[in-house]
Design a protein around this motif. Sequence first.
Motif, PDB file in Angstrom:
ATOM      1  N   VAL A 123       0.847  -1.191   0.021  1.00 45.34           N
ATOM      2  CA  VAL A 123       0.045  -0.046  -0.023  1.00 45.34           C
ATOM      3  C   VAL A 123       1.062   1.164  -0.042  1.00 45.34           C
ATOM      4  O   VAL A 123       0.205   2.292  -0.132  1.00 45.34           O
ATOM      5  CB  VAL A 123      -1.002   0.175   1.218  1.00 45.34           C
ATOM      6  N   ALA A 124       2.026   1.092   0.165  1.00 45.85           N
ATOM      7  CA  ALA A 124       2.916   2.422   0.063  1.00 45.85           C
ATOM      8  C   ALA A 124       4.428   1.896  -0.339  1.00 45.85           C
ATOM      9  O   ALA A 124       4.746   0.803   0.274  1.00 45.85           O
ATOM     10  CB  ALA A 124       3.168   2.992   1.385  1.00 45.85           C
ATOM     11  N   TYR A 125       5.308   2.669  -0.953  1.00 46.22           N
ATOM     12  CA  TYR A 125       6.610   2.440  -1.567  1.00 46.22           C
ATOM     13  C   TYR A 125       7.429   3.631  -1.279  1.00 46.22           C
ATOM     14  O   TYR A 125       6.928   4.467  -1.961  1.00 46.22           O
ATOM     15  CB  TYR A 125       6.619   1.566  -2.731  1.00 46.22           C
ATOM     16  N   GLY A 126       8.625   3.426  -0.755  1.00 44.75           N
ATOM     17  CA  GLY A 126       9.416   4.526  -0.903  1.00 44.75           C
ATOM     18  C   GLY A 126      10.797   4.071  -1.264  1.00 44.75           C
ATOM     19  O   GLY A 126      11.293   3.210  -0.835  1.00 44.75           O
ATOM     20  N   PHE A 131       5.273   6.207  -3.210  1.00 46.12           N
ATOM     21  CA  PHE A 131       3.783   6.155  -3.828  1.00 46.12           C
ATOM     22  C   PHE A 131       3.320   5.675  -2.484  1.00 46.12           C
ATOM     23  O   PHE A 131       3.794   5.083  -1.845  1.00 46.12           O
ATOM     24  CB  PHE A 131       3.752   5.131  -4.917  1.00 46.12           C
ATOM     25  N   VAL A 132       1.981   6.237  -2.199  1.00 52.05           N
ATOM     26  CA  VAL A 132       1.037   5.793  -1.339  1.00 52.05           C
ATOM     27  C   VAL A 132      -0.260   5.273  -2.042  1.00 52.05           C
ATOM     28  O   VAL A 132      -0.733   6.176  -2.949  1.00 52.05           O
ATOM     29  CB  VAL A 132       0.732   6.811  -0.272  1.00 52.05           C
ATOM     30  N   ARG A 144      -3.642   9.042   5.992  1.00 51.36           N
ATOM     31  CA  ARG A 144      -3.433   8.195   7.022  1.00 51.36           C
ATOM     32  C   ARG A 144      -2.138   8.417   7.867  1.00 51.36           C
ATOM     33  O   ARG A 144      -1.489   7.837   8.894  1.00 51.36           O
ATOM     34  CB  ARG A 144      -3.606   6.853   7.046  1.00 51.36           C
ATOM     35  N   GLY A 145      -1.099   9.314   7.131  1.00 51.52           N
ATOM     36  CA  GLY A 145       0.120   9.765   7.656  1.00 51.52           C
ATOM     37  C   GLY A 145       1.227   8.783   7.239  1.00 51.52           C
ATOM     38  O   GLY A 145       2.413   9.133   7.515  1.00 51.52           O
ATOM     39  N   ILE A 146       0.754   7.874   6.138  1.00 53.02           N
ATOM     40  CA  ILE A 146       1.889   7.135   5.803  1.00 53.02           C
ATOM     41  C   ILE A 146       2.960   7.879   4.885  1.00 53.02           C
ATOM     42  O   ILE A 146       4.045   7.336   5.084  1.00 53.02           O
ATOM     43  CB  ILE A 146       1.186   5.880   4.946  1.00 53.02           C
ATOM     44  N   GLY A 147       2.513   8.516   4.154  1.00 56.31           N
ATOM     45  CA  GLY A 147       3.364   9.523   3.242  1.00 56.31           C
ATOM     46  C   GLY A 147       4.343  10.186   4.074  1.00 56.31           C
ATOM     47  O   GLY A 147       5.631   9.996   3.752  1.00 56.31           O
ATOM     48  N   ARG A 148       3.747  10.782   5.213  1.00 57.40           N
ATOM     49  CA  ARG A 148       4.883  11.578   6.115  1.00 57.40           C
ATOM     50  C   ARG A 148       5.871  10.653   6.576  1.00 57.40           C
ATOM     51  O   ARG A 148       7.031  11.073   6.953  1.00 57.40           O
ATOM     52  CB  ARG A 148       4.047  12.233   7.248  1.00 57.40           C
ATOM     53  N   ARG A 188       3.823  19.673  -1.429  1.00 61.29           N
ATOM     54  CA  ARG A 188       3.804  20.062  -0.037  1.00 61.29           C
ATOM     55  C   ARG A 188       4.408  19.167   0.939  1.00 61.29           C
ATOM     56  O   ARG A 188       5.020  19.745   1.969  1.00 61.29           O
ATOM     57  CB  ARG A 188       2.261  19.939   0.417  1.00 61.29           C
ATOM     58  N   MET A 189       4.509  18.007   0.637  1.00 64.89           N
ATOM     59  CA  MET A 189       5.404  17.212   1.462  1.00 64.89           C
ATOM     60  C   MET A 189       6.808  17.527   1.326  1.00 64.89           C
ATOM     61  O   MET A 189       7.623  17.651   2.579  1.00 64.89           O
ATOM     62  CB  MET A 189       5.192  15.535   1.152  1.00 64.89           C
ATOM     63  N   TYR A 190       7.471  17.998   0.491  1.00 71.28           N
ATOM     64  CA  TYR A 190       8.748  18.025   0.006  1.00 71.28           C
ATOM     65  C   TYR A 190       9.150  19.304   0.611  1.00 71.28           C
ATOM     66  O   TYR A 190      10.081  19.450   1.447  1.00 71.28           O
ATOM     67  CB  TYR A 190       9.062  18.194  -1.401  1.00 71.28           C
ATOM     68  N   ARG A 191       8.282  20.366   0.546  1.00 67.32           N
ATOM     69  CA  ARG A 191       8.409  21.638   1.255  1.00 67.32           C
ATOM     70  C   ARG A 191       8.242  21.555   2.821  1.00 67.32           C
ATOM     71  O   ARG A 191       9.411  22.171   3.577  1.00 67.32           O
ATOM     72  CB  ARG A 191       7.333  22.726   0.946  1.00 67.32           C
ATOM     73  N   ARG A 192       7.706  20.700   3.226  1.00 69.18           N
ATOM     74  CA  ARG A 192       7.603  20.354   4.808  1.00 69.18           C
ATOM     75  C   ARG A 192       8.909  19.850   5.535  1.00 69.18           C
ATOM     76  O   ARG A 192       9.131  20.128   6.597  1.00 69.18           O
ATOM     77  CB  ARG A 192       6.245  19.388   5.121  1.00 69.18           C
TER      78      ARG A 192
END
Length: 317
Positions: free
Chosen positions: A61-64, A83-84, A91-95, A133-137
Amino acid sequence: MDIRPVTLEDAPGLHALTRRWEVFWDAPLVTPLHEIEEELTAPFMDLDRHTRAYFEGDRMVAYGRIWYRPGGGIQERAYIQGFVDPEYRGRGIGRELMAWQVDRGTEILRSVEADVPRFLRADEWEWVEENHRMYRRFGLEVVRYFTEMVKKLDDEMVSVYPIQGVDIVPYDRSMDRSVLDALNSSFADHWGSTPTDMEAFQHRLDGGGTRLDLSFLALHGEEVVGVCLNAHFPEDEELLGRRDGWVESLGVVQQWRGRGIAKALLNTSFNAFRGAGLTHSMLGVDTENPNKALDLYRGLGYEPTHRSITSQIEVLR
C-alpha cells in the motif's frame, strides 16, 4: 501494518501499486512490470538500505526508494521517490515514509568521503501538489523545471544535410565505452549531471524500452562526437493515442557544438521512427538548459506537453 524492504519477488505488487498511483494522478505513462524489475536489479540499488514498503496483508500500500549512484567526485545526489495507494491517503503513511527517506538519504550522503556538495532531491509531476507540499514540509525547495515535448512526425522523410568531417551512423555496441565517454563529456556542463559508470550504462542499454536499432552516433573518424539514444514504450500507446519514439539522451561533445550535429542526429532519428511505424517523437529538456536546447526543439516542431519539478535540500556533513 508490516513495514520492510522490498525484494525482487515483490515486483508484481509494486507494479500494481505503481499503476494505481499513476491512474489516480493522471500520469501520462503506463509503467510496465519489466521496468520495475529493471529498477530493482539496477547495479547501484541496495534494496535493504534503499527501499521500504508498507503492506496490509499481502497488498503493498506504500513504497519509498532512494536512488543513489556515486557522483564521480563532482557532487553527490540521492533522489527520493514514493507512492501511497490512493485508498490509503490521509493516514500519515506518506509523512512517515518521507521521514525515513530523508533520514536514510542523509545518512547515505554523509557517508561519502569526498569533499563535494551533497543534495537530497525529488522529481515529481507539476500537478501532484500533495507531494510538493510534503517536500516543502521536509525542507526541500524547488530548484528546476523539466519540460516534456512532443513532435508529430512528418509524412515524408526529412532531409539530413551532410556535416564536413562527421558521419551519422547506426548505434554500434562495440563502441559502448566511447559512447559513454562522449555522453559524460557532453553532459558535464548540464545542471545536476554526474558521470555514469559502464555497469550502470550497460544496464540501461539492455533495458526493455531502449531501441538501439533506432539510435545513432556522430563520428569523426573513429571518435564519437555526438550520441542520440532512443527508446519506445509500447505500453503507453493506448493511453496516449500515439506511438512515440523517445529521444532519451541527445549529446554533442562540447568542442563539436555549433555545427548542426544535434539537428542531424534528430532528423536521422525522425526518419528511423517513421520507418518503424511511430507517429510522434518525445523528449524531455531542462527548461533552463544553457545551450539553447529549447530553441532547437521548437525549431524542429516540438511543442511542450507536461512539466515536472525538481526540489532539493543540501546535506551538510
